[in-house]
Motif scaffolding. Structure first.
Motif, PDB file in Angstrom:
ATOM      1  N   THR A  52       5.326  -4.974  -1.198  1.00 25.00           N
ATOM      2  CA  THR A  52       5.855  -4.032  -2.174  1.00 25.00           C
ATOM      3  C   THR A  52       7.293  -3.665  -1.860  1.00 25.00           C
ATOM      4  O   THR A  52       7.638  -3.391  -0.705  1.00 25.00           O
ATOM      5  N   GLY A  82       0.918   0.365  -3.921  1.00 27.58           N
ATOM      6  CA  GLY A  82       1.686  -0.386  -2.941  1.00 27.58           C
ATOM      7  C   GLY A  82       1.080  -0.385  -1.552  1.00 27.58           C
ATOM      8  O   GLY A  82      -0.084  -0.044  -1.331  1.00 27.58           O
ATOM      9  N   GLN A 138       0.581  -9.186  -5.045  1.00 28.28           N
ATOM     10  CA  GLN A 138      -0.737  -8.981  -4.446  1.00 28.28           C
ATOM     11  C   GLN A 138      -1.491 -10.295  -4.376  1.00 28.28           C
ATOM     12  O   GLN A 138      -1.539 -11.063  -5.337  1.00 28.28           O
ATOM     13  N   HIS A 197      -0.761  -6.891   0.067  1.00 28.82           N
ATOM     14  CA  HIS A 197       0.221  -6.274  -0.815  1.00 28.82           C
ATOM     15  C   HIS A 197       1.597  -6.394  -0.176  1.00 28.82           C
ATOM     16  O   HIS A 197       1.784  -6.003   0.985  1.00 28.82           O
ATOM     17  N   GLY A 232       5.666  -5.394  -6.839  1.00 29.61           N
ATOM     18  CA  GLY A 232       5.072  -6.044  -5.685  1.00 29.61           C
ATOM     19  C   GLY A 232       4.307  -7.299  -6.044  1.00 29.61           C
ATOM     20  O   GLY A 232       4.185  -7.682  -7.211  1.00 29.61           O
ATOM     21  N   THR A 264      -6.964  -9.509   1.345  1.00 28.19           N
ATOM     22  CA  THR A 264      -6.152  -8.783   0.376  1.00 28.19           C
ATOM     23  C   THR A 264      -4.800  -8.501   1.021  1.00 28.19           C
ATOM     24  O   THR A 264      -4.738  -8.020   2.157  1.00 28.19           O
TER      25      THR A 264
END
Length: 373
Positions: free
Chosen positions: A178, A124, A167, A176, A165, A174
């Motif tokens: 979560t 996460g 992504q 994330h 989550g 990138t």
């Protein structure tokens, strides 16, 4: 029995080391030995072993200790079910973590070329320097002390939690997003068939976001950070037995994230935790900053230095602490023409001091072998 078997395996590798050519190994969980059952189902297997010799000298207690052990070993399995679904499980054990247990249990559904939904026991949103930096890619013997302090004061030493989550992964970005249960100790389960009364549990959830941006045209340059809120009041936040809600955040700037990836590397990061007020806490804030520089002096040799400063939230020491680390990496796999972080020997020396009191210094000298296969 397990210790004897582990030592035997390690000794076998040491004896074979000079004679073994590089083989396909698990540099990351995306690699490994592949076994295909059919066109839609395949298994990938990989492992990592980190034996370490370490010497510690604590001037506060006038004590010293030294010893050899297996710091960590990991075994992972990835099951690919077609092009969009995979299951990831990773087992970890060793002197630093106790008996072997599953550190990761995660299911992933790729909904597009760049977006994936995941759920299970997951990493996460968190500081870039912690579990988002894969174990084979640590700069020195271990992660920065400020990131370890963050983990042990929020989610626990492995930095995992139970949740789900989304992504995003592209060449430049990138992300994330979560949602999780706020702790890595409680996998929420309730059975309708159970005859036992239901026990009261705090169902407060937590949420966080992480992003890192890799600058196009500047190889190795990335920056980003994370922020999260956790209302679970888990035991890692407790003062006098009472847990606390908290908000945490981090920022990072990297020029060369992976050891050996470029001739010169630099990292800077900052981490903060802000706890809700508690009568027994004299300081409700944790902060830490770290910088690292590394130079690759040979295609198989990298030297590094890292400086850290942090102020631990109550009940830790009120004074700031300073941690200095120097070290180097010798990569046997790079000497043989393979990846730098596959098989390597890392040496490091660190000193940690509270405030200006030299009598509080703790020294560590360590030599660690890494085998990824």
């Amino acid at each position: 029995m397990l210790r004897t078997a582990t030592v035997f395996v390690f000794l076998c590798f040491m004896l074979l080391w000079p004679h073994v050519a590089p083989v396909a190994t698990a540099q990351t969980p995306d690699d490994g030995t592949v076994v295909a059952l059919n066109d839609d189902v395949q298994f990938r297997f990989g492992s990592l072993l980190q034996p370490r010799f370490s010497y510690l000298r604590d001037e506060r207690t006038d004590a010293e200790t030294a010893g050899f052990g297996v710091r960590r070993y990991r075994l992972f399995t990835v099951v690919d079910l077609g092009d969009r679904v995979n299951l990831f499980a990773q087992l970890e054990g060793g002197a630093g973590v106790g008996p072997a247990s599953f550190i990761d249990l995660q299911a992933n559904l790729r909904v597009s070329d760049t977006w994936t939904v995941y759920a299970g026991r997951v990493i996460g949103a968190q500081p870039r320097a912690y579990a988002l930096t894969l174990l084979p890619l640590l700069d020195s013997i271990d992660r920065p002390t400020i990131s370890v302090a963050w983990a042990t004061r929020t989610l626990g030493a492995d930095g995992r939690t139970y949740g789900a989550g989304l992504q995003h992964q592209s060449d430049a970005l990138t992300v994330h997003l979560t949602a999780f249960n706020g702790t890595n100790e409680r996998n929420l389960m309730a059975e309708i068939a159970s005859d036992a009364p239901v026990a009261e549990q705090d169902l407060s959830l937590a949420a966080g976001a992480f992003a890192t941006y890799r600058v196009p045209g500047v190889s190795g340059l990335e920056f980003g950070g994370h922020a999260s809120y956790n209302a679970s009041r888990n035991r890692f936040t407790a003062v006098d037995g009472a847990g606390r809600r908290y908000t945490d955040a981090s920022a990072h700037l990297y020029y060369g994230a992976d050891p050996g990836s470029q001739p010169v590397r630099f990292k800077a990061e900052a981490i903060g935790i802000w706890y809700e007020e508690a009568p027994a806490a004299t300081d409700d804030t944790f902060w830490g900053v770290a910088t690292m520089g590394a130079v690759r002096v040979h295609r198989a040799v990298e030297l590094l230095a890292r400086a850290e400063r942090m102020n631990e939230a109550s009940p830790g020491p009120e004074d700031t602490q300073t941690v200095l680390t120097i070290g180097g990496i010798l990569s046997q796999s790079a000497l043989a023409g393979g990846p730098f972080n596959r098989h390597r020997l890392t040496a490091g020396y660190s000193v940690r001091q509270t405030g200006d009191d030299v009598d509080t210094r703790r020294h560590q000298a360590a030599l660690q072998l890494q085998l990824v296969f």
